[in-house]
Design a protein around this motif. Structure first.
Motif, PDB file in Angstrom:
ATOM      1  N   ARG A 189       0.844  -1.204   0.000  1.00 28.38           N
ATOM      2  CA  ARG A 189       0.000   0.000   0.000  1.00 28.38           C
ATOM      3  C   ARG A 189       0.878   1.252   0.000  1.00 28.38           C
ATOM      4  O   ARG A 189       1.861   1.332   0.736  1.00 28.38           O
ATOM      5  N   SER A 190       0.483   2.227  -0.799  1.00 31.33           N
ATOM      6  CA  SER A 190       1.117   3.540  -0.742  1.00 31.33           C
ATOM      7  C   SER A 190       0.432   4.356   0.352  1.00 31.33           C
ATOM      8  O   SER A 190      -0.799   4.366   0.451  1.00 31.33           O
ATOM      9  N   VAL A 191       1.206   5.022   1.204  1.00 34.47           N
ATOM     10  CA  VAL A 191       0.644   5.779   2.314  1.00 34.47           C
ATOM     11  C   VAL A 191       1.211   7.203   2.297  1.00 34.47           C
ATOM     12  O   VAL A 191       2.242   7.477   1.688  1.00 34.47           O
ATOM     13  N   THR A 192       0.491   8.081   3.006  1.00 32.23           N
ATOM     14  CA  THR A 192       0.958   9.454   3.211  1.00 32.23           C
ATOM     15  C   THR A 192       1.266   9.618   4.681  1.00 32.23           C
ATOM     16  O   THR A 192       0.411   9.342   5.531  1.00 32.23           O
ATOM     17  N   ILE A 193       2.491  10.046   5.003  1.00 31.72           N
ATOM     18  CA  ILE A 193       2.897  10.141   6.406  1.00 31.72           C
ATOM     19  C   ILE A 193       2.932  11.598   6.851  1.00 31.72           C
ATOM     20  O   ILE A 193       3.023  12.512   6.044  1.00 31.72           O
ATOM     21  N   GLY A 194       2.855  11.754   8.195  1.00 35.94           N
ATOM     22  CA  GLY A 194       2.864  13.092   8.766  1.00 35.94           C
ATOM     23  C   GLY A 194       3.874  13.210   9.893  1.00 35.94           C
ATOM     24  O   GLY A 194       5.056  12.934   9.713  1.00 35.94           O
ATOM     25  N   GLU A 195       3.395  13.565  11.083  1.00 38.05           N
ATOM     26  CA  GLU A 195       4.268  13.758  12.230  1.00 38.05           C
ATOM     27  C   GLU A 195       4.786  12.417  12.750  1.00 38.05           C
ATOM     28  O   GLU A 195       4.272  11.350  12.406  1.00 38.05           O
ATOM     29  N   SER A 196       5.810  12.499  13.608  1.00 39.07           N
ATOM     30  CA  SER A 196       6.363  11.304  14.226  1.00 39.07           C
ATOM     31  C   SER A 196       6.577  11.555  15.705  1.00 39.07           C
ATOM     32  O   SER A 196       6.775  12.685  16.146  1.00 39.07           O
ATOM     33  N   GLU A 197       6.520  10.483  16.468  1.00 31.90           N
ATOM     34  CA  GLU A 197       6.810  10.548  17.895  1.00 31.90           C
ATOM     35  C   GLU A 197       7.362   9.198  18.311  1.00 31.90           C
ATOM     36  O   GLU A 197       6.664   8.179  18.265  1.00 31.90           O
ATOM     37  N   GLY A 198       8.627   9.195  18.717  1.00 25.72           N
ATOM     38  CA  GLY A 198       9.246   7.924  19.072  1.00 25.72           C
ATOM     39  C   GLY A 198       9.290   6.987  17.880  1.00 25.72           C
ATOM     40  O   GLY A 198       9.784   7.311  16.811  1.00 25.72           O
ATOM     41  N   SER A 199       8.722   5.777  18.068  1.00 29.28           N
ATOM     42  CA  SER A 199       8.722   4.772  17.005  1.00 29.28           C
ATOM     43  C   SER A 199       7.439   4.791  16.188  1.00 29.28           C
ATOM     44  O   SER A 199       7.242   3.927  15.332  1.00 29.28           O
ATOM     45  N   LEU A 200       6.550   5.750  16.449  1.00 27.77           N
ATOM     46  CA  LEU A 200       5.275   5.813  15.737  1.00 27.77           C
ATOM     47  C   LEU A 200       5.301   6.909  14.671  1.00 27.77           C
ATOM     48  O   LEU A 200       5.896   7.961  14.868  1.00 27.77           O
ATOM     49  N   ILE A 201       4.637   6.629  13.548  1.00 27.14           N
ATOM     50  CA  ILE A 201       4.518   7.576  12.447  1.00 27.14           C
ATOM     51  C   ILE A 201       3.038   7.810  12.161  1.00 27.14           C
ATOM     52  O   ILE A 201       2.257   6.852  12.047  1.00 27.14           O
ATOM     53  N   GLN A 202       2.645   9.068  12.059  1.00 28.55           N
ATOM     54  CA  GLN A 202       1.277   9.387  11.685  1.00 28.55           C
ATOM     55  C   GLN A 202       1.076   9.087  10.198  1.00 28.55           C
ATOM     56  O   GLN A 202       1.906   9.433   9.363  1.00 28.55           O
ATOM     57  N   VAL A 203      -0.038   8.431   9.877  1.00 27.68           N
ATOM     58  CA  VAL A 203      -0.389   8.123   8.487  1.00 27.68           C
ATOM     59  C   VAL A 203      -1.722   8.789   8.190  1.00 27.68           C
ATOM     60  O   VAL A 203      -2.732   8.524   8.858  1.00 27.68           O
ATOM     61  N   THR A 204      -1.729   9.684   7.214  1.00 23.53           N
ATOM     62  CA  THR A 204      -2.948  10.436   6.910  1.00 23.53           C
ATOM     63  C   THR A 204      -3.787   9.792   5.811  1.00 23.53           C
ATOM     64  O   THR A 204      -4.937  10.165   5.620  1.00 23.53           O
TER      65      THR A 204
END
Length: 450
Positions: A403-418
């Motif tokens: 899957r192609s995804v769009t990413i945003g902010e990050s915190e630690g080991s987590l990435i926001q996916v919009t």
């Protein structure tokens, strides 16, 4: 014979399985097909890749981005002299000392110098006012004379006054000729660069002034002989006004001999001492910094466009100090540096206590908080294909789908996916680079806490 028998025997044995398979197939028996499917399934299972998966979750992302920079003063003030003269006084308001060295006793007090705090209007230095005071006296005399001449003109002239005006005219004419001679000599000197442009301009001004005075005297003489007219009275009134303006100009020049601080600030440099000759061409004589507020300036990557805005709060870490200082974004440069691909951001901090210094190294931390929960995936689930982020989503049949995804902010080991995945779906959280689209996998479930 033995070799022939051996060949025939081997041929019969190799033919039998094929014959049996054809026989069973021809009779509609499906057992051979089942055997083949089982073998294929066993072969597929033997090639399955064991991976860990993690569910897509909803989390509140609160990330921060830190960039380095320097502290700048709120304002840098460079003070220059507006009139020429000799420095007569630098106020002795600096540090005083009373010491004895090798039997010699020294008592002194330093003048204004680097580090000295001044208030708006405090005297920085004084230029010797003597010449300017004399010019004021001359200007006052010229004004009184112009006013007296106007009064006399209005009262008309007696014969003896006419003769007096003639004598005055001759005197002014002599001065005018002298001024013109001086001007001509100045032209020659200027062509040989023996005098400055300013000195030549003074000669031009003197010549023009003397010519105006001559014109005035001739007008007054004609008026005395023929009687005043409205126009002649206006000329004399203009001379009075001119003399008054010259007097005011001289007074302003006298005021400029006292150089004061234009704002509350700190002295960082003073380039003169008592006895030095200074003027408009001297350059900066005192440099001041307004450090009541300091500005932490840093470069921010263009990828953060739109994430940093005017009035955003930020933390500023200062070299040589502990903890952080709260700051506010006060300026964002509208131009991106084509080489570093960054834009300049300025964050103001309070320095009323004078704890920090301009030029001090600083780190600016911009905080990014999302008010609503966001869809998040583990950072190690991302793979980049031609620079674009992707993840592998595992379906119920344990098949991996790219899957192609769009990413945003990050915190630690987590990435926001919009966009690209939904909460609850499972993504491969390790060895994603070894997986291909549509590949069967064996799932080892894990959670975000792992």
């Amino acid at each position: 014979m033995k070799q022939l028998a051996h060949l025939l025997l081997n041929g019969v044995v190799s033919i039998i399985p094929s014959c049996l398979l054809l026989l069973n197939s021809g009779c509609g028996n499906t057992r051979a097909t089942e055997v083949i499917n089982v073998a294929a399934d066993q072969n597929a299972r033997s090639t399955e890749t064991v991976v860990s998966v993690q569910p897509v979750e909803s989390r509140v992302i609160r990330s921060s981005h830190e960039f380095t920079g320097n502290l700048l003063p709120r304002r840098r003030i460079q003070v220059s002299a507006q009139v020429s003269g000799v420095v007569a006084e630098i106020p002795q308001v600096g540090t005083s000392f009373d010491v004895e060295v090798n039997g010699q006793h020294y008592v002194d007090r330093l003048g204004i110098g680097p580090g000295h705090v001044v208030k708006k209007g405090d005297v920085l230095l004084r230029i010797d006012p003597t010449d300017f005071q004399l010019e004021i006296a001359v200007a006052e005399a010229k004004l009184r004379k112009a006013e007296a001449d106007l009064k006399q003109l209005k009262a008309w002239r007696r014969p003896e006054e006419v003769r007096q005006l003639q004598a005055s005219r001759d005197e002014v004419l002599a001065r005018q000729k002298n001024a013109m001679d001086q001007l001509q000599r100045s032209k020659d000197l200027l062509s040989r660069k023996a005098i400055s442009e300013s000195e030549y301009s003074t000669r031009v001004s003197d010549a023009a002034t003397s010519q105006a005075a001559l014109d005035s005297q001739e007008a007054m003489l004609a008026l005395a002989e023929a009687g005043p007219t409205i126009e002649e009275l206006a000329v004399q009134q203009a001379l009075v006004n001119q003399a008054a303006a010259e007097l005011e100009q001289k007074k302003r020049q006298l005021e400029k001999t006292v150089i004061t601080a234009p704002a509350d600030s700190v002295v960082t440099q003073i380039s003169v001492e008592e006895g030095d000759h200074i003027g408009p061409s001297f350059g900066v004589i005192v440099e001041l910094l307004d450090v009541r507020f300091l500005i932490a300036e840093t470069g921010v990557p263009e990828t953060m466009l739109g994430r940093v805005n005017i009035k955003d709060l930020a933390d500023v870490k200062l070299a040589g100090t502990d903890g952080v200082v709260a700051g506010m974004v006060v300026a964002i440069n509208g131009k991106i540096d084509p080489e570093s691909r960054t834009f300049r951001v300025r964050v103001a901090i309070d320095n009323a206590a004078g704890l920090f210094k301009a030029g001090q190294f600083a780190s600016v931390v911009f905080k990014s908080g999302l008010d609503e929960a966001s869809t998040c995936v583990p950072e190690n689930s991302l793979i980049f294909i031609e620079g674009q982020p992707h993840v592998f989503v595992v379906d119920e049949g344990s098949i991996a789908h790219l899957r192609s995804v769009t990413i945003g902010e990050s915190e630690g080991s987590l990435i926001q996916v919009t966009s690209g995945v939904s909460i609850g779906e499972r993504v491969i959280a390790d060895d994603a680079a070894l997986i291909s689209d549509g590949m069967p996998i064996r799932v080892q479930l894990m959670t975000s806490e792992n």
